[in-house]
Every structure is written in structure tokens, then in C-alpha cells.
Design an enzyme around this catalytic site. Structure first.
Site, short mmCIF file in Angstrom:
data_model
loop_
_atom_site.label_atom_id
_atom_site.label_comp_id
_atom_site.label_asym_id
_atom_site.label_seq_id
_atom_site.Cartn_x
_atom_site.Cartn_y
_atom_site.Cartn_z
N ASP A 123 -7.10 -1.51 -4.43
CA ASP A 123 -8.19 -1.17 -3.51
C ASP A 123 -9.14 -0.16 -4.14
O ASP A 123 -10.37 -0.26 -4.01
CB ASP A 123 -7.63 -0.61 -2.20
N ASP A 170 0.85 -1.19 0.00
CA ASP A 170 0.00 0.00 0.00
C ASP A 170 0.88 1.24 0.00
O ASP A 170 1.99 1.22 0.57
CB ASP A 170 -0.92 0.02 1.23
#
Length: 210
Positions: free
Chosen positions: A183, A169
């Protein structure tokens, strides 16, 4: 004799004219007298349209997956173990982290479960593609498929091990969880599906009233 054969060979009766007109009308309507050809024409016309929608689904999935994969490769190579990069002051920055949980960092103790869920979502989307005739649904499912594949790739190939890998991330808004492009694709696809459902549009292209 020749004149008699000519008359016999070209009947000029009302019944013959009516039969000829009926045959012409059937040919124009695409029927064989029983409606069989008309019944066959509908699936034949629907098949190319369905194939185009499936092509859109996989094209969107490939683009979403490629963008996620490339961005993660750049982040790992250039940003991991380095100071975060501020994009919009402290409101948005790029910060490399490894997330063993679900999207936005939730549920880090259930990595294997989230991996299996992602794999199941991919299978369901591929099966649903066989009866897909809606362009908006094709885009929504393509986003879901690309995002699920992006994070599943991390689960399989990144440390600490197969089906337990931590997702990369890097998008870090202020006062919000850190996430990635996969995401984002999953969330956008999910929102689009909710909107389509509220409008009564099904994946097969039919519209129903709630």
C-alpha cells in the site's frame, strides 16, 4: 607519360576540392547527403536510454515486491494470532490483520473487482514501459508495479480462495487504517506521478507547459 598519368590521376580543380570538402562535412555530421543517417541516429541513441529506464522500473518493482512479500511472511509467522507490538507507544504498532478490501481496508465487499483492477494496472504499466524515457516516471511506475504485484499475490494465493484472498496488513498508526508495504509503495508511486504531471513531465521524457 608517367607525368601525364600522375596529373590525370590526381585532379587539382576547384570543383574537386569543393566536392571533397562537402563529403568531409557530411561524414562529420553523420549524413549521407540525404540526411538518412542522421534520422537513423536519433532512435539508435534513444533505444539504450529507454532500456535503462525500463531496467530501473523493474528493479524498483522487484525491490518493492520483495520487501512486501518478506514482511508479510514474517508477520504471518511471528505476529498473527499474537498481541500487537508497540513501535512508538500507542501511536504506531504492528498488528496483523487480514483485509479483503482495497488499500487501507476500504471496500471489503468488492474483493474480486479490486483483484481485476490490480491485474489491469500491472498490464497497463508493462505496456507503458515500451515508451518510457523518464527516470522519475520509471521510479514511480516501479513503485506502483511492485505494490500492485504484492497485493495481487495475496489475492491469488491466500484464503479464502483464488482472486478472493485477504491481504495481510500490519502497519497500524493511531487513528488511521492498517496497511502494508505494498500500500505504501502504491501511494508513494501515485503521489510521484501527480507531482510529475503537475510539472508537465511525460513518461516519454518530453516536457509540456500546462
Amino acid at each position: 607519360m608517367a607525368e601525364a598519368e600522375r596529373i590525370i590521376g590526381t585532379p587539382d580543380t576547384p570543383d574537386a576540392d569543393r566536392d571533397g570538402q562537402d563529403r568531409d562535412e557530411q561524414d562529420r555530421a553523420g549524413l549521407d547527403g540525404t540526411g538518412a543517417r542522421g534520422a537513423e541516429a536519433e532512435p539508435a541513441a534513444g533505444a539504450p536510454r529507454g532500456k535503462r529506464r525500463v531496467a530501473v522500473l523493474f528493479a524498483v518493482a522487484v525491490v518493492a515486491y520483495a520487501l512486501d512479500l518478506i514482511s508479510k511472511m514474517i508477520v504471518v509467522a511471528k505476529l498473527e494470532h499474537h498481541e500487537p507490538i508497540e513501535i512508538v507507544g500507542d501511536w504506531l504498532r504492528f498488528e496483523a490483520i487480514r483485509n479483503a478490501g482495497a488499500a487501507f481496508g476500504f471496500g471489503e465487499a468488492f474483493t474480486v473487482i479490486f483483484t481485476l483492477i490490480a491485474a489491469a494496472v500491472i498490464v497497463v504499466i508493462i505496456r507503458l514501459a515500451r515508451k518510457l524515457y523518464s527516470l522519475p516516471w520509471a521510479i514511480a511506475l516501479g513503485l506502483l508495479l511492485g505494490g500492485a504485484l504484492g497485493n495481487l499475490t495475496d489475492r491469488i494465493f491466500r484464503s479464502p480462495g483464488v482472486f478472493q484472498g485477504a491481504v495481510v496488513d500490519f502497519i497500524a498508526p493511531k487513528h488511521f487504517a492498517v496497511f502494508n508495504l505494498a500500500d505504501s509503495a502504491i501511494v508513494c508511486g501515485g503521489i510521484l506521478i501527480v507531482l510529475l504531471s503537475f510539472r508537465g513531465l511525460d513518461p516519454d521524457g518530453t516536457v509540456h507547459k500546462g
